[in-house]
Design a protein around this motif. Structure first.
Motif, short mmCIF file in Angstrom:
data_model
loop_
_atom_site.label_atom_id
_atom_site.label_comp_id
_atom_site.label_asym_id
_atom_site.label_seq_id
_atom_site.Cartn_x
_atom_site.Cartn_y
_atom_site.Cartn_z
N ILE A 74 0.83 -1.20 0.00
CA ILE A 74 0.00 0.00 0.00
C ILE A 74 0.86 1.25 0.00
N ILE A 75 1.87 1.28 0.85
CA ILE A 75 2.76 2.44 0.90
C ILE A 75 3.45 2.63 -0.45
N THR A 76 3.91 1.53 -1.04
CA THR A 76 4.60 1.62 -2.33
C THR A 76 3.65 2.11 -3.42
N GLU A 77 2.45 1.57 -3.46
CA GLU A 77 1.48 2.02 -4.47
C GLU A 77 1.17 3.50 -4.28
N ASN A 78 1.06 3.94 -3.06
CA ASN A 78 0.78 5.35 -2.80
C ASN A 78 1.92 6.24 -3.25
N LYS A 79 3.14 5.81 -3.04
CA LYS A 79 4.29 6.60 -3.49
C LYS A 79 4.32 6.65 -5.02
N GLY A 111 -18.17 -12.60 -1.94
CA GLY A 111 -18.50 -11.80 -0.77
C GLY A 111 -17.70 -10.53 -0.70
N LEU A 112 -17.40 -10.14 0.51
CA LEU A 112 -16.71 -8.89 0.77
C LEU A 112 -15.33 -8.85 0.11
N ALA A 113 -14.60 -9.94 0.20
CA ALA A 113 -13.24 -9.95 -0.38
C ALA A 113 -13.29 -9.75 -1.89
N ASP A 114 -14.24 -10.38 -2.57
CA ASP A 114 -14.37 -10.19 -4.02
C ASP A 114 -14.71 -8.74 -4.35
N ALA A 115 -15.65 -8.17 -3.61
CA ALA A 115 -16.04 -6.78 -3.85
C ALA A 115 -14.87 -5.84 -3.59
N LEU A 116 -14.13 -6.08 -2.54
CA LEU A 116 -12.98 -5.26 -2.20
C LEU A 116 -11.91 -5.34 -3.29
N ALA A 117 -11.69 -6.53 -3.83
CA ALA A 117 -10.68 -6.71 -4.88
C ALA A 117 -11.04 -5.98 -6.16
N TYR A 123 -8.99 3.18 -3.04
CA TYR A 123 -10.08 2.84 -2.13
C TYR A 123 -9.75 1.57 -1.34
N ARG A 124 -9.27 0.56 -2.06
CA ARG A 124 -8.93 -0.70 -1.41
C ARG A 124 -7.88 -0.48 -0.33
N GLU A 125 -6.88 0.35 -0.64
CA GLU A 125 -5.79 0.58 0.30
C GLU A 125 -6.26 1.25 1.58
N VAL A 126 -7.06 2.31 1.44
CA VAL A 126 -7.48 3.00 2.67
C VAL A 126 -8.40 2.13 3.51
N LEU A 127 -9.25 1.33 2.86
CA LEU A 127 -10.13 0.44 3.61
C LEU A 127 -9.33 -0.64 4.34
N LEU A 128 -8.32 -1.18 3.66
CA LEU A 128 -7.49 -2.21 4.30
C LEU A 128 -6.67 -1.62 5.46
N LEU A 129 -6.10 -0.45 5.24
CA LEU A 129 -5.33 0.18 6.32
C LEU A 129 -6.22 0.49 7.52
N ARG A 130 -7.42 0.99 7.24
CA ARG A 130 -8.31 1.41 8.33
C ARG A 130 -8.95 0.23 9.05
N PHE A 131 -9.55 -0.69 8.29
CA PHE A 131 -10.38 -1.71 8.91
C PHE A 131 -9.71 -3.07 9.05
N ASP A 132 -8.70 -3.36 8.24
CA ASP A 132 -8.01 -4.64 8.36
C ASP A 132 -6.77 -4.50 9.22
N ASN A 133 -6.00 -3.42 9.00
CA ASN A 133 -4.78 -3.22 9.76
C ASN A 133 -4.99 -2.40 11.02
N GLY A 134 -6.14 -1.73 11.14
CA GLY A 134 -6.48 -1.02 12.38
C GLY A 134 -5.84 0.34 12.57
N TYR A 135 -5.32 0.95 11.51
CA TYR A 135 -4.75 2.29 11.66
C TYR A 135 -5.87 3.31 11.80
N SER A 136 -5.61 4.36 12.54
CA SER A 136 -6.59 5.44 12.69
C SER A 136 -6.58 6.30 11.43
N THR A 137 -7.64 7.07 11.28
CA THR A 137 -7.73 7.99 10.14
C THR A 137 -6.55 8.95 10.16
N LYS A 138 -6.19 9.42 11.33
CA LYS A 138 -5.07 10.35 11.47
C LYS A 138 -3.75 9.69 11.02
N GLU A 139 -3.53 8.44 11.42
CA GLU A 139 -2.31 7.73 11.04
C GLU A 139 -2.23 7.50 9.53
#
Length: 173
Positions: A74-79, A111-117, A123-139
């Motif tokens: 995710i970090i690499t894709e964002n860069k 299901g959810l994983a197919d829709a997310l993919a 969009y996929r990255e921020v959802l994974l960082l927020r809800f799968d990895n547990g980072y806060s919006t601020k982080e």
């Protein structure tokens, strides 16, 4: 790698970073190159990603885990997207949030994983960082060099896109 290690103070963090570097550097290059389609720009994106990982090294709990793999991609894709954005800004073009990112094999559970993919990478990255990895919006906002308010809007748009994708996948309109 020596330059990166000089940026890190503790021996424990140096060891952790070295393990991350050795395990994920090729994956990171592939992720960046799929977006940028240019070897030199991909190398720049990977370098920027490693600098960002060093800044957030305390958030990496374990090197060999799906969360860390997801985080570095995710970090690499964002860069890589940031590099495209900087070019677009210079050219006066607008960049949408529809860049595809890495291909993700569909789990096949419809299901959810197919829709997310099926979502755009951003969009996929921020959802994974927020809800799968547990980072806060601020982080997440800090990781992606965005304001917290902009990140909240991006997460809202990503959740809305996921909701619509789930409706489409389940026969809705």
């Amino acid at each position: 790698m020596l330059i990166y290690l000089q940026m890190i103070e503790s021996e424990e963090d140096k060891s952790k970073f070295e393990a991350i570097y050795n395990k994920y550097r090729q994956l990171m290059f592939v992720a960046a190159n799929r977006i940028l389609k240019n070897q030199y720009d991909a190398e720049d994106a990977v370098h920027q990603a490693f600098v960002s990982i060093i800044d957030n090294l305390s958030k990496v709990k374990e090197v060999n885990c799906p969360e860390t793999r997801s985080y570095v991609v995710i970090i690499t894709e964002n860069k890589a997207i940031d590099i495209i954005r900087s070019r677009k800004r210079l050219a006066g073009e607008d960049l949408t949030e529809t860049l595809p990112g890495m291909d993700i094999p569909l789990p096949g559970d419809n299901g959810l994983a197919d829709a997310l993919a099926k979502l755009p990478a951003r969009y996929r990255e921020v959802l994974l960082l927020r809800f799968d990895n547990g980072y806060s919006t601020k982080e997440i906002a800090k990781m992606m060099d965005m304001t917290e308010g902009s990140m909240q809007k991006l997460i809202w748009r990503a959740k809305d896109a996921l909701r619509k994708q789930l409706d489409m996948d389940n026969g809705g309109v």
